[in-house]
Design a protein around this motif. Structure first.
Motif, mmCIF file in Angstrom:
data_model
loop_
_atom_site.group_PDB
_atom_site.id
_atom_site.type_symbol
_atom_site.label_atom_id
_atom_site.label_comp_id
_atom_site.label_asym_id
_atom_site.label_seq_id
_atom_site.Cartn_x
_atom_site.Cartn_y
_atom_site.Cartn_z
ATOM 1 N N LYS A 180 0.827 -1.214 0.000
ATOM 2 C CA LYS A 180 0.000 0.000 0.000
ATOM 3 C C LYS A 180 0.859 1.261 0.000
ATOM 4 C CE LYS A 180 -3.791 0.018 2.427
ATOM 5 N NZ LYS A 180 -4.826 0.281 1.392
ATOM 6 N N VAL A 181 0.387 2.271 -0.713
ATOM 7 C CA VAL A 181 0.954 3.618 -0.670
ATOM 8 C C VAL A 181 -0.162 4.552 -0.229
ATOM 9 C CG1 VAL A 181 2.016 5.499 -1.965
ATOM 10 C CG2 VAL A 181 2.630 3.119 -2.491
ATOM 11 N N SER A 182 0.061 5.318 0.862
ATOM 12 C CA SER A 182 -0.995 6.155 1.436
ATOM 13 C C SER A 182 -0.524 7.592 1.599
ATOM 14 C CB SER A 182 -1.419 5.630 2.811
ATOM 15 O OG SER A 182 -1.890 4.308 2.735
ATOM 16 N N PRO A 183 -1.448 8.574 1.452
ATOM 17 C CA PRO A 183 -1.113 9.953 1.812
ATOM 18 C C PRO A 183 -1.096 10.109 3.329
ATOM 19 C CG PRO A 183 -3.428 9.807 1.196
ATOM 20 C CD PRO A 183 -2.836 8.443 0.958
ATOM 21 N N ARG A 184 -0.306 11.034 3.839
ATOM 22 C CA ARG A 184 -0.226 11.228 5.282
ATOM 23 C C ARG A 184 -1.443 12.032 5.770
ATOM 24 N NH1 ARG A 184 4.097 10.137 8.066
ATOM 25 N NH2 ARG A 184 5.510 10.526 6.310
ATOM 26 N N ILE A 185 -2.569 11.338 5.751
ATOM 27 C CA ILE A 185 -3.832 11.904 6.204
ATOM 28 C C ILE A 185 -4.480 10.884 7.134
ATOM 29 C CG2 ILE A 185 -6.111 12.755 5.536
ATOM 30 C CD1 ILE A 185 -4.913 13.424 2.791
ATOM 31 N N PRO A 186 -4.585 11.250 8.426
ATOM 32 C CA PRO A 186 -4.195 12.505 9.096
ATOM 33 C C PRO A 186 -2.684 12.620 9.239
ATOM 34 C CG PRO A 186 -4.897 10.912 10.716
ATOM 35 C CD PRO A 186 -5.144 10.272 9.378
ATOM 36 N N THR A 187 -2.242 13.728 9.799
ATOM 37 C CA THR A 187 -0.792 13.955 9.924
ATOM 38 C C THR A 187 -0.137 12.967 10.876
ATOM 39 O OG1 THR A 187 -1.215 15.603 11.668
ATOM 40 C CG2 THR A 187 -1.000 16.410 9.403
ATOM 41 N N GLN A 188 -0.952 12.323 11.739
ATOM 42 C CA GLN A 188 -0.407 11.323 12.677
ATOM 43 C C GLN A 188 -0.137 9.984 12.012
ATOM 44 O OE1 GLN A 188 -3.170 13.085 13.078
ATOM 45 N NE2 GLN A 188 -3.134 14.150 15.046
ATOM 46 N N LEU A 189 -0.528 9.828 10.760
ATOM 47 C CA LEU A 189 -0.356 8.544 10.074
ATOM 48 C C LEU A 189 1.121 8.224 9.884
ATOM 49 C CD1 LEU A 189 -1.922 6.218 8.628
ATOM 50 C CD2 LEU A 189 -1.596 7.502 6.506
ATOM 51 N N ARG A 190 1.510 6.992 10.220
ATOM 52 C CA ARG A 190 2.881 6.536 10.044
ATOM 53 C C ARG A 190 2.884 5.214 9.283
ATOM 54 N NH1 ARG A 190 3.207 10.943 11.242
ATOM 55 N NH2 ARG A 190 4.387 11.978 12.906
ATOM 56 N N ALA A 191 3.944 4.992 8.541
ATOM 57 C CA ALA A 191 4.064 3.745 7.784
ATOM 58 C C ALA A 191 4.216 2.556 8.717
ATOM 59 C CB ALA A 191 5.252 3.815 6.825
ATOM 60 N N ASN A 192 3.724 1.432 8.290
ATOM 61 C CA ASN A 192 3.816 0.199 9.059
ATOM 62 C C ASN A 192 5.214 -0.407 8.954
ATOM 63 O OD1 ASN A 192 3.011 -2.021 10.583
ATOM 64 N ND2 ASN A 192 2.265 -3.146 8.807
ATOM 65 N N SER A 193 5.591 -1.161 9.970
ATOM 66 C CA SER A 193 6.820 -1.956 9.949
ATOM 67 C C SER A 193 6.450 -3.423 10.084
ATOM 68 C CB SER A 193 7.754 -1.556 11.100
ATOM 69 O OG SER A 193 8.130 -0.199 11.008
ATOM 70 N N ASN A 194 7.274 -4.297 9.557
ATOM 71 C CA ASN A 194 7.012 -5.725 9.715
ATOM 72 C C ASN A 194 7.134 -6.126 11.180
ATOM 73 O OD1 ASN A 194 6.532 -6.586 6.990
ATOM 74 N ND2 ASN A 194 8.711 -6.343 6.573
ATOM 75 N N PRO A 195 6.273 -7.037 11.649
ATOM 76 C CA PRO A 195 6.381 -7.509 13.038
ATOM 77 C C PRO A 195 7.612 -8.382 13.222
ATOM 78 C CG PRO A 195 4.759 -8.811 11.867
ATOM 79 C CD PRO A 195 5.196 -7.725 10.911
ATOM 80 N N TYR A 196 7.892 -8.744 14.458
ATOM 81 C CA TYR A 196 9.046 -9.596 14.756
ATOM 82 C C TYR A 196 8.834 -10.234 16.120
ATOM 83 C CZ TYR A 196 10.195 -5.280 17.234
ATOM 84 O OH TYR A 196 10.137 -4.168 18.037
ATOM 85 N N LEU A 197 9.626 -11.231 16.434
ATOM 86 C CA LEU A 197 9.528 -11.971 17.687
ATOM 87 C C LEU A 197 10.811 -11.862 18.487
ATOM 88 C CD1 LEU A 197 7.773 -15.333 16.720
ATOM 89 C CD2 LEU A 197 6.886 -13.538 18.225
ATOM 90 N N ASP A 198 10.685 -12.043 19.809
ATOM 91 C CA ASP A 198 11.866 -12.234 20.641
ATOM 92 C C ASP A 198 12.358 -13.670 20.467
ATOM 93 O OD1 ASP A 198 13.403 -10.979 23.182
ATOM 94 O OD2 ASP A 198 13.079 -13.126 23.491
ATOM 95 N N HIS A 199 11.456 -14.640 20.676
ATOM 96 C CA HIS A 199 11.767 -16.048 20.446
ATOM 97 C C HIS A 199 10.471 -16.842 20.518
ATOM 98 C CE1 HIS A 199 11.733 -15.818 24.884
ATOM 99 N NE2 HIS A 199 11.418 -17.110 24.862
ATOM 100 N N ILE A 200 10.560 -18.134 20.339
ATOM 101 C CA ILE A 200 9.420 -19.034 20.455
ATOM 102 C C ILE A 200 9.736 -20.048 21.546
ATOM 103 C CG2 ILE A 200 7.982 -20.754 19.279
ATOM 104 C CD1 ILE A 200 8.713 -19.323 16.640
ATOM 105 N N ASP A 201 8.870 -20.121 22.554
ATOM 106 C CA ASP A 201 9.041 -21.107 23.621
ATOM 107 C C ASP A 201 8.501 -22.460 23.166
ATOM 108 O OD1 ASP A 201 10.367 -19.796 25.634
ATOM 109 O OD2 ASP A 201 8.555 -19.073 26.634
#
Length: 326
Positions: free
Chosen positions: A172-193
């Motif tokens: 996705k490509v989005s306009p910064r509307i509202p101004t608080q909008l920020r791009a997403n980052s991929n999630p990640y893990l510490d580890h798997i028990d």
């Protein structure tokens, strides 16, 4: 070196009436991810910038695929195509498309190091053309963002091309509307028990079976509880515009897809939003190893694939291995 009795396990699975979708016995695209799941551009609605100026705000985006082909010792050919997403099941129907990468890789399960299957979406005229054409048919005139796709076609080297698989990754490509909008980052893990048969949990070693010298070990017909351990802050807080010109704040929900070369899971998909009572979704799954009769007296290394996703097109995958001793 593989120690998996794949042929015996494959024969056993073939006798089943229905194939467990969480168990991978043939060529499969486990997941696709992009280094930038979405991008945000700054737009002045009172003085709209030129399209090329907006394009200059975009970053190159690497799109990769996680492949599994555990019962075939063969290479794979692949091709990635950039295209529109709206109303098209495949890029063949998109009026604007461009091949952004292709090639062959050796066996993805046994080749060391693991061969990548990646291509880069450059912020160039091809991407601009797709975004502008998508904008023409968008009822919100781009205020909710514009999607584009990268389609993967993959198959066995020397195989029947009509058996090739298709998958796609939406970005996705989005306009910064509202101004608080920020791009997403991929999630990640510490580890798997991992807790084998109720024992104390230990971190699940990560890496393919061919890469591990000391994978997690368990006996036949036992259960191992696999629990993702998330680091603080991984669930991002984000905003979305509302029709009244304001915005609403959300916290990400993360989901987990579990796949294996044999055995079974109590659930192949875990996580997600809270229930109606506000309780958080369970993240864990219980992996059950094959029975002793299924192993035919052989030590068996079973590949495990875990895909972590958020609801904003972000994804991160992990590979592991469980050794089952007869």
């Amino acid at each position: 070196m593989k120690r998996v009795s794949y042929l015996g396990l494959l024969g056993l699975i073939g006798c089943a009436r229905f194939q467990d979708p969480d168990i991978v016995i043939d060529l499969r695209v486990i997941s696709m991810s992009s280094s930038v799941p979405d991008q945000v551009v700054d737009v002045d609605l009172t003085n709209p910038p030129a399209a090329t100026t907006l394009l200059g705000q975009l970053l190159p985006n690497d799109v990769c695929a996680l492949m599994a082909d555990p019962f075939n010792a063969r290479g794979l050919h692949w091709e990635m195509t950039l295209c529109e997403t709206e109303d098209y099941e495949r890029c063949d129907g998109s009026p604007i498309q461009a091949v952004i990468g292709s090639g062959t890789i050796d066996d993805p399960d046994t080749t060391v190091p693991e061969p990548p299957m990646c291509a880069t979406v450059d912020p160039d005229g091809n991407l601009l053309g797709i975004l502008l054409d998508t904008l023409k048919g968008d009822a919100l005139h781009g205020l909710g963002g514009l999607d584009y796709a990268v389609q993967l076609r993959v198959g066995g080297v020397g195989g029947d091309p009509t058996l090739d698989l298709y998958a796609s990754k939406t970005i996705k490509v989005s306009p910064r509307i509202p101004t608080q909008l920020r791009a997403n980052s991929n999630p990640y893990l510490d580890h798997i028990d991992a807790s084998v048969d109720g024992a104390a949990a230990v971190p699940l070693p990560l890496g393919r079976c061919v890469d591990q010298t000391a994978p997690l070990v368990m006996g036949p017909s036992l259960k191992t509880r696999l629990t993702p351990v998330e680091p603080p802050g991984v669930r991002e807080v984000y905003v979305l515009p509302t029709i009244d010109g304001s915005y609403e704040t959300f916290t990400e929900s993360l989901t987990y897809q579990w796949s294996a070369g044999s055995g079974s899971f109590s659930s192949g998909d875990t996580g997600g939003p809270r229930d109606l009572a506000g309780n958080p979704a369970e993240l864990f799954t219980d992996f059950k190893s094959p029975s002793a009769s299924d192993l035919n007296g052989m030590m068996t290394d079973i590949p495990i694939w875990i895909v972590q996703r958020d609801e904003r097109l972000g994804a991160h995958w992990y590979e592991s291995c469980i050794r089952v001793m007869p």
